[in-house]
Design an enzyme around this catalytic site. Structure first.
Site, PDB file in Angstrom:
ATOM      1  N   GLU A   1       2.601   3.960   7.941  1.00 40.12           N
ATOM      2  CA  GLU A   1       1.149   4.002   7.739  1.00 40.12           C
ATOM      3  C   GLU A   1       0.536   5.176   8.509  1.00 40.12           C
ATOM      4  O   GLU A   1      -0.406   5.821   8.042  1.00 40.12           O
ATOM      5  CB  GLU A   1       0.504   2.681   8.162  1.00 40.12           C
TER       6      GLU A   1
ATOM      7  N   ASP B   1      16.922  -3.716  21.001  1.00 40.35           N
ATOM      8  CA  ASP B   1      16.177  -3.273  19.828  1.00 40.35           C
ATOM      9  C   ASP B   1      14.799  -3.870  19.846  1.00 40.35           C
ATOM     10  O   ASP B   1      14.637  -5.048  19.524  1.00 40.35           O
ATOM     11  CB  ASP B   1      16.922  -3.681  18.550  1.00 40.35           C
TER      12      ASP B   1
ATOM     13  N   HIS C   1      19.187  -8.406  16.595  1.00 39.19           N
ATOM     14  CA  HIS C   1      18.212  -9.216  15.838  1.00 39.19           C
ATOM     15  C   HIS C   1      18.373 -10.729  16.060  1.00 39.19           C
ATOM     16  O   HIS C   1      17.954 -11.515  15.201  1.00 39.19           O
ATOM     17  CB  HIS C   1      18.273  -8.894  14.338  1.00 39.19           C
TER      18      HIS C   1
ATOM     19  N   GLU D   1       7.795  -2.270  12.899  1.00 41.36           N
ATOM     20  CA  GLU D   1       8.955  -1.559  12.350  1.00 41.36           C
ATOM     21  C   GLU D   1       9.941  -2.516  11.741  1.00 41.36           C
ATOM     22  O   GLU D   1      10.583  -2.237  10.721  1.00 41.36           O
ATOM     23  CB  GLU D   1       9.641  -0.741  13.460  1.00 41.36           C
ATOM     24  N   GLU D   2      10.122  -3.679  12.389  1.00 42.15           N
ATOM     25  CA  GLU D   2      11.152  -4.602  11.927  1.00 42.15           C
ATOM     26  C   GLU D   2      10.884  -5.100  10.515  1.00 42.15           C
ATOM     27  O   GLU D   2      11.797  -5.500   9.813  1.00 42.15           O
ATOM     28  CB  GLU D   2      11.292  -5.781  12.897  1.00 42.15           C
TER      29      GLU D   2
ATOM     30  N   ASP E   1      15.039   4.681  19.268  1.00 42.18           N
ATOM     31  CA  ASP E   1      14.809   3.250  19.004  1.00 42.18           C
ATOM     32  C   ASP E   1      15.749   2.511  19.944  1.00 42.18           C
ATOM     33  O   ASP E   1      15.473   2.417  21.154  1.00 42.18           O
ATOM     34  CB  ASP E   1      15.071   2.991  17.516  1.00 42.18           C
TER      35      ASP E   1
ATOM     36  N   GLU F   1       1.040   8.225   6.537  1.00 46.02           N
ATOM     37  CA  GLU F   1       0.132   8.221   5.385  1.00 46.02           C
ATOM     38  C   GLU F   1      -1.277   8.611   5.806  1.00 46.02           C
ATOM     39  O   GLU F   1      -1.941   9.419   5.160  1.00 46.02           O
ATOM     40  CB  GLU F   1       0.103   6.826   4.742  1.00 46.02           C
TER      41      GLU F   1
ATOM     42  N   HIS G   1       9.547   2.117  17.911  1.00 45.31           N
ATOM     43  CA  HIS G   1       8.758   0.917  17.631  1.00 45.31           C
ATOM     44  C   HIS G   1       8.674   0.022  18.862  1.00 45.31           C
ATOM     45  O   HIS G   1       9.438   0.146  19.809  1.00 45.31           O
ATOM     46  CB  HIS G   1       9.271   0.159  16.405  1.00 45.31           C
TER      47      HIS G   1
ATOM     48  N   THR H   1       0.815  -1.218   0.000  1.00 46.66           N
ATOM     49  CA  THR H   1       0.000   0.000   0.000  1.00 46.66           C
ATOM     50  C   THR H   1       0.850   1.270   0.000  1.00 46.66           C
ATOM     51  O   THR H   1       0.666   2.127   0.862  1.00 46.66           O
ATOM     52  CB  THR H   1      -0.944   0.031   1.221  1.00 46.66           C
TER      53      THR H   1
HETATM   54 CA   LIG Z   1       0.792   2.165   3.180  1.00 46.50          CA
HETATM   55 ZN   LIG Z   2      15.678  -3.818  14.416  1.00 46.66          ZN
HETATM   56 ZN   LIG Z   3      14.823  -0.875  16.056  1.00 50.87          ZN
END
Ligand SMILES: [Ca+2]
Ligand SMILES: [Zn+2]
Ligand SMILES: [Zn+2]
Ligand SMILES: [Ca+2]
Ligand SMILES: [Zn+2]
Ligand SMILES: [Zn+2]
Lengths: 705, 705
Positions: free
Chosen positions: A391, A344, A511, A382-383, A411, A394, A334, A224
């Site tokens: 979004e 994170d 991660h 976010e990841e 973050d 937007e 996030h 989108t």
């Molecule tokens: Ca979108």
């Molecule tokens: Zn990350």
């Molecule tokens: Zn992050």
């Protein structure tokens, strides 16, 4: 009182109340369970944060969850991804580890998601293995130059040097049919590669650790672009998505990578390609004979990822402004992680929750209400590509464009405990400096965060002399849609490394299933005092932006950036431009005009601050100019091929020249073409775009009529 | 005083002082000489207006000329364009008139430009003549269906039904190689076609009169879309220009058209194609034999136009606002004409100069200064495609986007003296109504402009019952870049026809050498009292917008438009949409949300007006919402193929359905395709765009946080 200014004693009290132990407790709560986007763990945190922000004693004016239908990608729990070595007879000589080693209970949590490359297509390609360094186009080209036919091969590449998805996108045109990605101990562990040297014995990544990640080239929900991903929203076809791997891709730990790479035959890789796996890296194709595997063995990449549209929430918390409720100071991070995400993103969320606790308490006690509204965002997904924040921008594009003063992103709040660092656009430099001068570093009563920062990262400003070096914003976290798409002055704050002590690409547990509370509290920030320093600095900035009578955005600091850009353009391009009868003079004139206008508005601010009879509308007028300056650099038509990049100064670029990105990339393409070519038209166009942006910026700052 | 509201007695005094004879004198001054864009006559008017606006007794705070380098097109004075009949032996059997007949000294002025089609390419195509009605694609198709081979033909077409350049663009794919355009007396003269019946004996067009015009499909300088046409600006290649004639095109008078059309052989044209030339129209190809011309004669179109980049000025005049100098109420008209342009545009310029004279006098006497700033624009090169106004909006895009409250356009102020009419977006309806209720029509002490308007053009509003009908804005004058590109609430005001008395497509002297002071003062508005009524109404609107405490923009009036659009979409598309599993429900929900928000803000305004303790910042906040509502309907990516059309509600469309233009055109294309087609994806996309725009609008009006 319409002309109330920031209360310095309030600032001091708030900073005092920001508590390191409380941050640790927030972090503990946030990291009890893995909380990958849209999972039960994530939804539990939605409710946790909603509860805190709706709390009657320490909450905000309002909090709500806003949901989007996000296009995500997951591994199949009942059919795990893996990498195998397959002999010519079809027997499996090796299978990569399906999970990371369970050093603590955290890694053994059943909700730990298997390592995978999000948005990689499923498939089972099989072929001879090659080692392709970092998977850059130049790396594949180098192999080809060595006479290696890449058609039908599987490439193993290390993280770094190119974006995650780029490694597969770059390889496919060379005939590569599958990609394996791993983290080389040289890049992440300062070369350490044994169990003894790594977590749980140090902060280094254990041999089975695997960096997960989103393998995409654009941010936001991929189906989108430009519209909020509501249920009813128009979606492009999956086949139209750009920037994701065209071939199956799977990350593995360096223990498995060693098993594969150290068996490769073929020419020895160049020195710059060598890593710390403890062997000489050859490039293949195929394994040594004799070697650990049956002669002629192939490598197979088995990916069973599936894609799904899932509901993801942003949690939004609001404090209503008393005087200018229609001006928003925004602060966000996030919420979703790949696994437990202690660093994170929870190190940032813990900081945010501590700030909202301290401010919420004062608010509910009736002791304080900011001049402007404050909006907190706990972004979802976010990841997978900054989806929640994108979004959000937007959906609220018009409103934010008109009303948002600035966006603060925290973050990962602590990568390491050596020094504060900040990235942002020039107008936020002064407020970050001011705040960081008012906060002491951990365990010191004398050294300010500012001074310590200047010791670690500095530059000599033509205006100010030696100052801490403010980094520029890429697209690495949720600030990206705010700065690039909306043109809202933005910043990203964190504590980070002593680069004399580590060359790690990022903190080693990044991660992986090792990014846990135990890891954070033992190796990253024992006592959470660096967290506290970030929280105090960020809180100070937030209050200055929301409570100052005149917005603390020093627009004249853009003058230095423009001068730097101009000088680089002149040095690198002027000869070529002149040959093709294009002149930089109008750009220089526009920059001079900007600097004059910025100096003049700073003068007006000084007068206004000294004027007891100042009109509240005059203040508002000046503030609108300061707020909207960043917006004047936007041009939604400047980069039609780059989703969301509208900011003429900070759009992504390939060129290494530190100047206007459109001009830089256009010039790089044109430089080998004749003056009459379309490539040179593009150079002239991007020069016009740059001039237009700077003229608009100057115009915004000039006398209002 | 920050909370001063509009002064009704000021309004009355200003309206009283607006003088019909003064308007006549302005008009006389403006029409002494032809003043086509960038000619000496035009530059003289630049200086005239600068002088008036810089006058110490009746001028404005500031006035200046701003220059652009505009791409224009002119006929060659030493080699005049013409249309000839050429016999097979090569002899010239007929040549069209090179000039219009000199009924007064005005037509004989050496500066009268020869009739031509601006931007038509030069060339001398020769072929058999066909009559192609209005030059619509369907017209050429009809000829083909009659068995007529159009390859190599010259088409003669009448004005109307299709845009000027479209007549050539439509014909070329059928093989047409040249186009002749004329004005049929049926369309412009209510059928009158003799010298006795026409000017100087009536307002009707004489037989030699020719409508000039710009033959282009897009507005703004054609070489610099989206960037101001400065000297240094990037320009596209001429070959990249879209929307101009691909084949030589020349307009002629109906006397010459009669000579050609009445000699055509071939099948008789359909009844709807017949006009008032006094013969039966046949379609050709070629001339009757025997007839007036040698058997087998061809027609040749001889065009010697050349293109040139010329400096064109906007004259900008400013009155600085006392309380909110950073809010701009804009008022403009173009200055350039094709010939003397007494009606188009000088009738509007005369009105503007009378308003600036009356306001300037009060200003210089120190009696008045508006709350908000007022910006007057005398635009250059409108006749070539709204160039001055478009370049202005390009240059000041950011500033205007943030600060412009509304734009008032008065181009032709009096088409005829029967009734006021207005076009605009819904938020300006209420202020036009209010102003027009306070002005009396010429020669009446009792009938208001409003009541008279309602008698001529009316509709029944669900909210208000019977009211005058406000037209919507196309792209016919300088309001186009303001509404379509910048999303500034705009209006176009004029006095116009009694449609029971004439069906003329426009006033007959339009764009001819007969549009003179003599014509205007004898036939259009003797005594200039209709000019005066327009000036009073426009002045009243201007003052209300600039002096009212709360902006007189009634945003809730957009609710009726949205309801109308929704109902039309539901009636025309819902069955088809449902078949393809697309629902209009979210659009309906968004519209409901908008209406609730609009009602709420109107409530807040009522409360605010009753509150003596109101904060000036609260007033500003509400006003910002009202001002920016129109902007929230913008989407610069919605119509990538339509230059400057960003307003999701008012973009140009081909469909006749009165609904969201993107949805309408997408549906029209998709309706014959399967649900899985790309055409249906486009329908869904444009529905999403519509929903997003309405949600943004609602969000802008909702509680600020
Ligand atoms: Ca979108
Ligand atoms: Zn990350
Ligand atoms: Zn992050
Ligand atoms: Ca332009
Ligand atoms: Zn006009
Ligand atoms: Zn005109």
């Amino acid at each position: 009182d319409l002309s109330r200014d920031i209360d310095e004693s309030l600032l001091q009290e708030v900073m005092e109340e920001i508590n390191n132990q409380a941050i640790g407790e927030h972090l503990k709560q946030l990291t009890m369970k893995p909380h990958m986007a849209t999972t039960k763990g994530d939804e539990d945190l939605v409710n946790l944060i909603l509860g805190l922000w709706q709390n009657k004693e320490t909450g905000l004016d309002e909090a709500k969850a806003e949901w989007y239908h996000a296009f995500l990608s997951f591994p199949n729990a009942s059919q795990p991804n893996n990498v195998t070595v397959v002999s010519p007879s079809g027997s499996i000589a090796f299978t990569s580890q399906l999970t990371e080693k369970g050093d603590t209970a955290d890694q053994r949590d059943p909700d730990v998601v298997q390592p995978y490359a999000a948005y990689s297509p499923p498939g089972n390609p099989k072929g001879q293995l090659v080692y392709a360094n970092q998977g850059k186009t130049s790396d594949y080209q180098d192999l080809l130059n060595k006479g290696i036919n890449l058609t039908g091969t599987i490439a193993i590449v290390r993280y770094g040097g190119a974006g995650r998805s780029a490694k597969a996108i770059n390889g496919a045109p060379f005939g590569v049919i599958g990609v394996i990605v791993y983290t080389d101990p040289k890049d992440i562990n300062d070369g350490k590669a044994t169990e003894q040297e790594t977590y749980p014995n140090s902060w280094y990544l254990p041999p089975s650790g695997v960096e997960r990640g989103s393998y995409n080239g654009y941010f936001g929900d991929l189906l989108t672009p430009y519209y909020p991903a509501k249920e009813h929203t128009y979606r492009i076809n999956e086949s139209e998505i750009q920037g994701i791997p065209p071939i199956p891709t799977q990350p593995v730990g360096y223990e498995d990578a060693r098993t594969l790479i150290c068996q490769l035959k073929g020419p020895k890789a160049d020195e710059t390609w060598q890593g710390s796996l403890g062997c000489d890296y050859s490039v293949g194709p195929g394994f040594r004979d004799p070697g650990a595997f049956p002669p002629g063995s192939d490598v197979q990449v088995n990916v069973y990822n599936y894609r799904d549209i899932r509901k993801s929430a942003n949690v939004m918390g609001m404090i209503r402004g008393s005087v200018e409720p229609d001006r928003y100071v925004m602060y966000g991070n996030h919420r979703d992680s790949w696994v437990h995400g202690a660093i994170d993103p929870s190190s940032g969320t813990a900081v945010m929750l501590e700030i909202t606790r301290v401010l919420g308490k004062r608010l509910k006690e009736g002791k304080w209400r900011p001049r402007r509204s404050i909006v907190f965002g706990s972004w979802g997904a976010e990841e997978f590509g900054l989806i929640g924040s994108t979004e959000y921008t937007e959906e609220y594009f018009s409103k934010l464009r008109e009303r948002a003063v600035a966006y603060i992103n925290v973050d990962i709040s602590v990568f390491a405990n050596a020094t504060f660092r900040a990235q942002g656009t020039p107008p936020v430099q002064s407020v970050i400096f001011k705040a960081s001068q008012q906060v002491k570093i951990p365990n010191s009563n004398s050294v300010s965060v500012y001074d310590n920062w200047k010791n670690f990262f500095n530059r000599t400003s033509p205006t100010y002399g030696p100052i801490p070096s403010l980094g520029s914003l890429g697209a690495g976290s949720d600030y990206a849609p705010f700065i690039h798409y909306l043109g809202i002055s933005s910043m990203d704050l964190a504590y980070t490394y002593d680069r004399s002590k580590t060359t790690a690409r990022i903190y080693p547990a990044y991660h992986t299933a090792y990014d846990t509370f135990d890891y954070a509290s033992r190796f990253i920030d024992p006592g959470f005092t660096s967290h506290q320093a970030v929280a105090r600095t960020a809180g100070n900035i937030l209050l200055r932006l929301s409570d100052s009578l005149i917005l603390p955005l020093n627009v004249s600091d853009y003058g230095e950036t423009l001068d730097t850009f101009y000088k680089a353009a002149f040095a690198e391009y002027n000869t070529g431009l002149t040959t093709c009868s294009i002149t930089l003079t109008p750009l220089g004139d526009a920059i001079d005009r900007f600097k004059t206008a910025a100096a003049s508005i700073n003068q007006q601010i000084v007068s206004l601050q000294q004027d007891d009879q100042r009109s509240p509308l005059k203040v508002r007028m000046i503030n609108d100019q300061l707020m909207l300056l960043e917006r004047s650099f936007l041009n939604p038509l400047a980069f039609p091929d780059k989703f969301y990049y509208s900011h003429v100064l900070w759009a992504s670029k390939n060129s290494g020249v530190n100047t206007f990105p459109g001009l830089a990339d256009a010039y790089a393409k044109a430089s080998i073409s004749p003056c009459t070519s379309a490539e040179w038209k593009e150079v002239h166009k991007h020069l016009t775009i740059a001039i237009q942006a700077v003229e608009s910026a100057a115009s915004t700052l000039e006398a209002v009529i």
